[in-house]
Motif scaffolding. Structure first.
Motif, PDB file in Angstrom:
ATOM      1  N   PRO A  88      66.616  -3.243  -1.279  1.00 44.08           N
ATOM      2  CA  PRO A  88      67.897  -3.308  -0.560  1.00 44.08           C
ATOM      3  C   PRO A  88      68.852  -2.157  -0.881  1.00 44.08           C
ATOM      4  CG  PRO A  88      67.900  -4.837  -2.394  1.00 44.08           C
ATOM      5  CD  PRO A  88      66.506  -4.273  -2.323  1.00 44.08           C
ATOM      6  N   ILE A  89      68.530  -1.392  -1.916  1.00 40.93           N
ATOM      7  CA  ILE A  89      69.427  -0.313  -2.336  1.00 40.93           C
ATOM      8  C   ILE A  89      68.943   1.052  -1.851  1.00 40.93           C
ATOM      9  CG2 ILE A  89      70.318   0.933  -4.358  1.00 40.93           C
ATOM     10  CD1 ILE A  89      70.344  -1.752  -5.821  1.00 40.93           C
ATOM     11  N   LEU A  90      67.663   1.280  -1.888  1.00 40.60           N
ATOM     12  CA  LEU A  90      67.132   2.598  -1.551  1.00 40.60           C
ATOM     13  C   LEU A  90      67.105   2.823  -0.043  1.00 40.60           C
ATOM     14  CD1 LEU A  90      64.220   2.751  -4.136  1.00 40.60           C
ATOM     15  CD2 LEU A  90      66.551   3.630  -4.356  1.00 40.60           C
ATOM     16  N   PRO A  91      67.459   4.017   0.410  1.00 39.07           N
ATOM     17  CA  PRO A  91      67.544   4.301   1.848  1.00 39.07           C
ATOM     18  C   PRO A  91      66.180   4.498   2.486  1.00 39.07           C
ATOM     19  CG  PRO A  91      67.991   6.297   0.603  1.00 39.07           C
ATOM     20  CD  PRO A  91      67.857   5.182  -0.418  1.00 39.07           C
ATOM     21  N   CYS A  92      66.168   4.466   3.819  1.00 37.28           N
ATOM     22  CA  CYS A  92      64.951   4.816   4.555  1.00 37.28           C
ATOM     23  C   CYS A  92      64.637   6.293   4.321  1.00 37.28           C
ATOM     24  CB  CYS A  92      65.134   4.574   6.046  1.00 37.28           C
ATOM     25  SG  CYS A  92      65.459   2.870   6.508  1.00 37.28           S
TER      26      CYS A  92
END
Length: 304
Positions: A88-92
């Motif tokens: 949920p924290i790391l971006p695409c």
């Protein structure tokens, strides 16, 4: 180590689960040593695979890729079904990112055009931070989110001159298979392996974590061919362990004493030549190293 899952169906990562032909799981584009460890999907293999970060990619990067984890694996006669979740924290990862990482993650020439699941022996988070796809702050926050479920070891303080002989500190480089094999061996002896990245930081720097968790009676340092180095002007280099491995080796010798630290060497790796009396053990295929390590641990009071 990380999982790379590539699907030709653009909707594969919209929702869990994902089903894949068993012949395409942990076999294609996977090093033989790694494939042999995971392709049978026994309970131990499944637990390890669930602990690795995962990249979820659509063939030829038709869409942005996602970072997450496998949370469950079900093995059927001809297929493997995985449940997954995104971090949920790391971006695409933008379209083109996987191609940009081709050399870093040892991506095969046609690999992006093939639906399959491969396990790569590369430090994916380190690579993503270095290449600017995620920030160090994002990585730290993601790690903190997962830390509560990680195996946590509390260091035991037995007083000055005393050593905790129920734990063994393992120093390692990028060779995940060697690290996992050593941790398995230590666990089989009824001891607790302490692997630094699996311990919560709690605001500590790397050196502070080393200080905090190295209150043990024995240390094992894995010298694996992770880097290449040479003198200035030399045309050829030699395989070397990572610099952190050499540093932590020296630190443990200073803290625990030489008899309580053993370096285990895999393949042909250059070792420091300025430390006399250091024990080096070859990580041989006949597993003689296991008996040698037990002998060294017994000599300093371990009941193994």
């Amino acid at each position: 180590m990380f999982n790379l899952l590539i699907s030709g169906n653009s909707e594969s990562w919209n929702s869990s689960p994902f089903e894949l032909e068993r012949s395409r799981a942990a076999v294609e584009y996977t090093a033989d040593e790694i494939s042999e460890r995971y392709k049978f999907f026994d309970e131990k293999a499944i637990q390890e695979l669930k602990s690795f970060p995962s990249l979820f990619v659509i063939e030829n990067e038709a869409l942005e890729s996602r970072i997450g984890y496998i949370i469950n694996i079900r093995v059927r006669q001809n297929s493997v079904v995985i449940d997954f979740e995104f971090d949920p924290i790391l971006p695409c990862l933008k379209i083109g990112a996987i191609e940009d990482l081709r050399v870093d993650i040892d991506l095969g020439k046609w690999e992006l055009s093939r639906t399959h699941w491969v396990i790569k022996d590369e430090p994916i988070f380190e690579i993503l931070v270095r290449k600017g796809y995620i920030s160090q702050e994002q990585f730290d926050a993601s790690l903190a989110l997962k830390e509560p479920s990680a195996p946590v070891v509390s260091p035991v303080n037995e007083g000055a001159g005393q050593f905790n002989s129920s734990q063994v500190f393992i120093v390692h480089g990028h060779d995940e298979i060697a690290k996992l094999e050593m941790a398995d061996f230590i666990t089989s002896l009824g001891l607790t392996p302490i692997i630094l990245h699996m311990q919560p930081s709690s605001g500590r720097t790397i050196i502070e974590k080393i200080e905090y968790y190295s209150n043990v009676g024995f240390g094992i340092v894995l010298y694996t061919p992770c880097d290449v180095g040479s003198k200035v002007g030399d045309l050829t280099g030699k395989y070397r362990a990572r610099q952190n491995v050499v540093f932590e080796h020296g630190y443990l010798i200073g803290k625990l004493g030489r008899p309580r630290v053993v370096a285990v060497v895999k393949s042909s790796v250059e070792t420091p030549n300025d430390i006399s009396g250091v024990v080096y053990v070859s990580l041989d295929e006949q597993n003689i190293w296991k008996e040698t390590l037990k002998t060294e641990m017994r000599s300093v009071g371990y009941q193994v």
